[in-house]
Design an enzyme around this catalytic site. Structure first.
Site, PDB file in Angstrom:
ATOM      1  N   ARG A  59       0.837  -1.214   0.000  1.00  0.00           N
ATOM      2  CA  ARG A  59       0.000   0.000   0.000  1.00  0.00           C
ATOM      3  C   ARG A  59       0.870   1.262   0.000  1.00  0.00           C
ATOM      4  NH1 ARG A  59      -4.215  -0.729   4.706  1.00  0.00           N
ATOM      5  NH2 ARG A  59      -5.050   1.248   3.910  1.00  0.00           N
ATOM      6  N   GLN A  91     -10.168   9.274   7.994  1.00  0.00           N
ATOM      7  CA  GLN A  91      -9.951   7.885   8.404  1.00  0.00           C
ATOM      8  C   GLN A  91      -8.829   7.282   7.566  1.00  0.00           C
ATOM      9  OE1 GLN A  91     -13.975   5.747   9.080  1.00  0.00           O
ATOM     10  NE2 GLN A  91     -14.420   7.355   7.582  1.00  0.00           N
ATOM     11  N   ASN A  92      -8.440   7.997   6.515  1.00  0.00           N
ATOM     12  CA  ASN A  92      -7.465   7.466   5.577  1.00  0.00           C
ATOM     13  C   ASN A  92      -6.047   7.615   6.109  1.00  0.00           C
ATOM     14  OD1 ASN A  92      -9.692   7.085   3.935  1.00  0.00           O
ATOM     15  ND2 ASN A  92      -9.354   8.967   2.760  1.00  0.00           N
ATOM     16  N   HIS A 109      -6.724   7.545  12.072  1.00  0.00           N
ATOM     17  CA  HIS A 109      -6.268   6.148  11.985  1.00  0.00           C
ATOM     18  C   HIS A 109      -4.799   6.049  11.635  1.00  0.00           C
ATOM     19  CE1 HIS A 109     -10.666   4.733  11.323  1.00  0.00           C
ATOM     20  NE2 HIS A 109     -10.384   4.938  12.593  1.00  0.00           N
ATOM     21  N   CYS A 117       8.206   2.816  16.657  1.00  0.00           N
ATOM     22  CA  CYS A 117       8.952   1.703  17.266  1.00  0.00           C
ATOM     23  C   CYS A 117       8.174   1.173  18.474  1.00  0.00           C
ATOM     24  CB  CYS A 117      10.368   2.139  17.642  1.00  0.00           C
ATOM     25  SG  CYS A 117      10.522   2.966  19.214  1.00  0.00           S
ATOM     26  N   CYS A 139      16.425   4.139  18.814  1.00  0.00           N
ATOM     27  CA  CYS A 139      16.533   3.327  20.039  1.00  0.00           C
ATOM     28  C   CYS A 139      17.951   2.783  20.193  1.00  0.00           C
ATOM     29  CB  CYS A 139      15.605   2.120  19.967  1.00  0.00           C
ATOM     30  SG  CYS A 139      13.922   2.474  20.465  1.00  0.00           S
ATOM     31  N   THR A 188     -17.178   7.616   2.751  1.00  0.00           N
ATOM     32  CA  THR A 188     -17.052   6.601   3.800  1.00  0.00           C
ATOM     33  C   THR A 188     -18.362   5.818   3.923  1.00  0.00           C
ATOM     34  OG1 THR A 188     -16.567   6.181   6.149  1.00  0.00           O
ATOM     35  CG2 THR A 188     -17.679   8.252   5.626  1.00  0.00           C
ATOM     36  N   GLU A 216     -22.516   6.092  -2.933  1.00  0.00           N
ATOM     37  CA  GLU A 216     -23.849   5.513  -2.701  1.00  0.00           C
ATOM     38  C   GLU A 216     -24.211   5.735  -1.240  1.00  0.00           C
ATOM     39  OE1 GLU A 216     -22.778   1.600  -3.852  1.00  0.00           O
ATOM     40  OE2 GLU A 216     -21.762   1.175  -1.974  1.00  0.00           O
ATOM     41  N   ALA A 232     -16.516  11.096  -6.068  1.00  0.00           N
ATOM     42  CA  ALA A 232     -15.973  12.260  -5.345  1.00  0.00           C
ATOM     43  C   ALA A 232     -15.367  13.293  -6.282  1.00  0.00           C
ATOM     44  CB  ALA A 232     -14.927  11.784  -4.342  1.00  0.00           C
TER      45      ALA A 232
HETATM   46  C1  BV8 Z   1     -11.969   1.540  18.766  1.00  0.00           C
HETATM   47  C2  BV8 Z   1      -6.385   1.934   9.477  1.00  0.00           C
HETATM   48  C3  BV8 Z   1     -12.198   2.016  21.112  1.00  0.00           C
HETATM   49  C4  BV8 Z   1      -5.625   0.724   9.090  1.00  0.00           C
HETATM   50  C5  BV8 Z   1      -8.679   1.267   9.973  1.00  0.00           C
HETATM   51  C6  BV8 Z   1     -14.374  -5.419  19.024  1.00  0.00           C
HETATM   52  C7  BV8 Z   1     -13.185  -5.074  19.662  1.00  0.00           C
HETATM   53  C8  BV8 Z   1     -12.665  -3.798  19.595  1.00  0.00           C
HETATM   54  C9  BV8 Z   1     -13.311  -2.836  18.855  1.00  0.00           C
HETATM   55  C10 BV8 Z   1     -14.467  -3.191  18.201  1.00  0.00           C
HETATM   56  C11 BV8 Z   1     -15.021  -4.451  18.275  1.00  0.00           C
HETATM   57  N1  BV8 Z   1     -16.183  -4.473  17.543  1.00  0.00           N
HETATM   58  C12 BV8 Z   1     -16.370  -3.270  16.979  1.00  0.00           C
HETATM   59  C13 BV8 Z   1     -15.349  -2.492  17.375  1.00  0.00           C
HETATM   60  C14 BV8 Z   1     -15.100  -1.144  17.001  1.00  0.00           C
HETATM   61  C15 BV8 Z   1     -14.250  -1.199  15.743  1.00  0.00           C
HETATM   62  C16 BV8 Z   1     -15.225  -1.232  14.575  1.00  0.00           C
HETATM   63  O1  BV8 Z   1     -15.881  -0.251  14.319  1.00  0.00           O
HETATM   64  N2  BV8 Z   1     -15.304  -2.393  13.896  1.00  0.00           N
HETATM   65  C17 BV8 Z   1     -16.207  -2.505  12.758  1.00  0.00           C
HETATM   66  C18 BV8 Z   1     -15.645  -3.531  11.778  1.00  0.00           C
HETATM   67  C19 BV8 Z   1     -17.594  -2.887  13.271  1.00  0.00           C
HETATM   68  N3  BV8 Z   1     -13.433  -0.006  15.746  1.00  0.00           N
HETATM   69  C20 BV8 Z   1     -12.204  -0.042  16.269  1.00  0.00           C
HETATM   70  O2  BV8 Z   1     -11.628  -1.044  16.646  1.00  0.00           O
HETATM   71  C21 BV8 Z   1     -11.554   1.321  16.388  1.00  0.00           C
HETATM   72  N4  BV8 Z   1     -11.097   1.511  17.725  1.00  0.00           N
HETATM   73  O3  BV8 Z   1     -13.160   1.356  18.667  1.00  0.00           O
HETATM   74  O4  BV8 Z   1     -11.325   1.807  19.986  1.00  0.00           O
HETATM   75  C22 BV8 Z   1     -12.466   3.467  21.208  1.00  0.00           C
HETATM   76  C23 BV8 Z   1     -13.683   3.993  20.715  1.00  0.00           C
HETATM   77  C24 BV8 Z   1     -13.916   5.348  20.857  1.00  0.00           C
HETATM   78  C25 BV8 Z   1     -12.970   6.177  21.448  1.00  0.00           C
HETATM   79  C26 BV8 Z   1     -11.775   5.630  21.908  1.00  0.00           C
HETATM   80  C27 BV8 Z   1     -11.516   4.285  21.790  1.00  0.00           C
HETATM   81  C28 BV8 Z   1     -10.372   1.446  15.457  1.00  0.00           C
HETATM   82  C29 BV8 Z   1     -10.836   1.297  14.012  1.00  0.00           C
HETATM   83  C30 BV8 Z   1      -9.704   1.686  13.063  1.00  0.00           C
HETATM   84  C31 BV8 Z   1      -9.302   0.511  12.206  1.00  0.00           C
HETATM   85  N5  BV8 Z   1      -8.340   0.970  11.198  1.00  0.00           N
HETATM   86  N6  BV8 Z   1      -7.787   1.768   9.101  1.00  0.00           N
HETATM   87  C32 BV8 Z   1      -5.557   0.571   7.592  1.00  0.00           C
HETATM   88  O5  BV8 Z   1      -6.016   1.454   6.835  1.00  0.00           O
HETATM   89  O6  BV8 Z   1      -5.024  -0.469   7.191  1.00  0.00           O
HETATM   90  S1  BV8 Z   1     -10.296   1.050   9.493  1.00  0.00           S
HETATM   91  C33 BV8 Z   1     -10.548   1.297   7.805  1.00  0.00           C
HETATM   92  O7  BV8 Z   1     -11.925   0.992   7.504  1.00  0.00           O
HETATM   93  C34 BV8 Z   1     -10.466   2.715   7.418  1.00  0.00           C
HETATM   94  O8  BV8 Z   1      -9.484   3.425   8.046  1.00  0.00           O
HETATM   95  C35 BV8 Z   1     -11.826   3.288   7.722  1.00  0.00           C
HETATM   96  O9  BV8 Z   1     -11.854   3.884   8.968  1.00  0.00           O
HETATM   97  C36 BV8 Z   1     -12.681   2.112   7.845  1.00  0.00           C
HETATM   98  C37 BV8 Z   1     -13.934   2.327   7.031  1.00  0.00           C
HETATM   99  O10 BV8 Z   1     -13.530   2.449   5.774  1.00  0.00           O
HETATM  100  P1  BV8 Z   1     -14.108   3.580   4.808  1.00  0.00           P
HETATM  101  O11 BV8 Z   1     -13.098   4.645   4.782  1.00  0.00           O
HETATM  102  O12 BV8 Z   1     -15.509   3.975   5.122  1.00  0.00           O
HETATM  103  O13 BV8 Z   1     -14.033   2.727   3.498  1.00  0.00           O
HETATM  104  P2  BV8 Z   1     -15.078   1.644   2.985  1.00  0.00           P
HETATM  105  O14 BV8 Z   1     -14.390   0.821   1.958  1.00  0.00           O
HETATM  106  O15 BV8 Z   1     -15.751   0.973   4.137  1.00  0.00           O
HETATM  107  O16 BV8 Z   1     -16.172   2.550   2.270  1.00  0.00           O
HETATM  108  C38 BV8 Z   1     -15.788   3.341   1.138  1.00  0.00           C
HETATM  109  C39 BV8 Z   1     -16.960   4.238   0.815  1.00  0.00           C
HETATM  110  O17 BV8 Z   1     -16.568   5.092  -0.249  1.00  0.00           O
HETATM  111  C40 BV8 Z   1     -18.180   3.450   0.352  1.00  0.00           C
HETATM  112  O18 BV8 Z   1     -19.330   3.982   0.980  1.00  0.00           O
HETATM  113  C41 BV8 Z   1     -18.225   3.708  -1.156  1.00  0.00           C
HETATM  114  O19 BV8 Z   1     -19.552   3.796  -1.639  1.00  0.00           O
HETATM  115  C42 BV8 Z   1     -17.556   5.066  -1.261  1.00  0.00           C
HETATM  116  N7  BV8 Z   1     -16.856   5.265  -2.529  1.00  0.00           N
HETATM  117  C43 BV8 Z   1     -16.179   4.352  -3.274  1.00  0.00           C
HETATM  118  N8  BV8 Z   1     -15.685   4.966  -4.379  1.00  0.00           N
HETATM  119  C44 BV8 Z   1     -16.027   6.266  -4.307  1.00  0.00           C
HETATM  120  C45 BV8 Z   1     -16.772   6.468  -3.131  1.00  0.00           C
HETATM  121  N9  BV8 Z   1     -17.283   7.666  -2.782  1.00  0.00           N
HETATM  122  C46 BV8 Z   1     -17.039   8.710  -3.622  1.00  0.00           C
HETATM  123  N10 BV8 Z   1     -16.331   8.593  -4.759  1.00  0.00           N
HETATM  124  C47 BV8 Z   1     -15.816   7.398  -5.132  1.00  0.00           C
HETATM  125  N11 BV8 Z   1     -15.125   7.303  -6.292  1.00  0.00           N
END
Ligand code: BV8
Length: 248
Positions: A59, A91-92, A109, A117, A139, A188, A216, A232
């Site tokens: 990536r 979030q990106n 994120h 480290c 380190c 998102t 969508e 977008a």
């Molecule tokens: C947290 C970085 C507590 C890495 C990412 C069990 C245990 C622990 C936590 C949880 C659990 N169950 C649920 C949770 C919470 C969990 C969560 O939400 N899970 C989901 C699966 C249910 N969240 C966490 O763990 C977070 N931490 O909760 O800690 C806390 C809470 C509050 C306050 C303090 C502490 C941490 C989550 C972060 C994970 N890391 N990324 C990496 O990138 O490799 S997540 C990753 O997916 C992204 O960063 C982004 O955040 C996330 C969602 O992705 P989107 O950006 O929305 O992308 P997606 O593909 O889903 O959608 C794309 C959209 O674009 C679509 O709608 C599409 O239609 C549209 N699109 C496409 N093309 C276009 C377009 N729009 C316009 N134009 C286009 N051309």
């Protein structure tokens, strides 16, 4: 167009899709090719750090070849041309907002072009590949050895927030949400928390206009006052043009 003073814009993978960076949940998204538990959790990294490094190395290489698109450019133009403060909460983990000229960007994120480290949480800019043999240049060997971090994890990890980890800069983000008078959500799916809950946080204050600009409807689409659907690179410049021309 009313006169806004504080604009907060949440962005997701969709705003970078037309720059050639994968989204997560679309038809050919990253989570259709990889199990997020294997590549985007601390447990996955502990099980197989080299596999996770390879996922992020690919990536990082892709990002270095990518360019900001008209969606990123439009948000940078909005910041330049309106008097309101414009804060991008992304979030990106790419740097396309900054490369387009946005100067007030919060990476909740983390960032793909930084590494951290394990021993002392030194954060460094990083564009090369990473593997378990790459040392932390800040380190001492003694310092690293003293942490008891398992040898097989090496010294460095991507500076990104994995599932189950606490997002970054939340103490900056919530005040922004609570004081904004315009909240835009762009590209998102609204499926990952806490980002997906920001619209409810904004609505609970009852003072901001809210709009979703997405390819969508997202999971939270019913919560937005205004909904604009399309790529977008089309809907974001059109929205910004309308916004800026209404001010002149
Ligand atoms: C947290 C970085 C507590 C890495 C990412 C069990 C245990 C622990 C936590 C949880 C659990 N169950 C649920 C949770 C919470 C969990 C969560 O939400 N899970 C989901 C699966 C249910 N969240 C966490 O763990 C977070 N931490 O909760 O800690 C806390 C809470 C509050 C306050 C303090 C502490 C941490 C989550 C972060 C994970 N890391 N990324 C990496 O990138 O490799 S997540 C990753 O997916 C992204 O960063 C982004 O955040 C996330 C969602 O992705 P989107 O950006 O929305 O992308 P997606 O593909 O889903 O959608 C794309 C959209 O674009 C679509 O709608 C599409 O239609 C549209 N699109 C496409 N093309 C276009 C377009 N729009 C316009 N134009 C286009 N051309």
């Amino acid at each position: 167009m009313p006169y806004y003073q504080h604009i907060v814009i949440l962005t997701g993978a969709g705003i970078s899709a037309e720059s050639g960076l994968g989204t997560f949940r679309d038809v050919d998204g990253l989570w259709t090719k990889y199990d997020l538990n294997e590549v985007a959790t601390p447990q996955g990294f502990a099980r197989n750090p080299e596999f996770v490094h390879a996922f992020y190395n690919a990536r990082r290489t892709n990002l270095l070849e990518a360019k900001p698109n008209a969606g990123h450019d439009a948000l940078a133009r909005l910041e330049r041309e309106v008097e309101a403060t414009v804060t991008v909460v992304t979030q990106n983990i790419d740097n396309l907002h900054e490369r387009a000229g946005s100067t007030n960007v919060i990476h909740m994120h983390g960032e793909l072009l930084k590494v951290r480290c394990h021993a002392a949480h030194h954060v460094m800019a990083w564009e090369a590949d990473l593997d378990v043999n790459t040392p932390c240049s800040l380190c001492t060997e003694e310092g690293r050895a003293a942490t008891g971090i398992p040898e097989h994890l090496g010294s460095l990890r991507p500076h990104v927030v994995w599932f189950g980890e606490v997002p970054m800069e939340m103490d900056r983000i919530y005040p922004e949400l609570n004081t904004c008078d315009l909240f835009l959500s762009i590209g998102t799916s609204g499926s990952v928390y806490p980002a997906a809950g920001f619209i409810e946080e904004v609505r609970s204050r009852g003072r901001a206009h809210t709009a979703e600009l997405n390819l969508e409807p997202s999971e939270g689409q019913s919560l937005f006052a205004e909904k604009i659907y399309g790529p977008a690179t089309e809907v974001v410049p059109t929205y910004v043009d309308k916004f800026v021309s209404a001010l002149s």
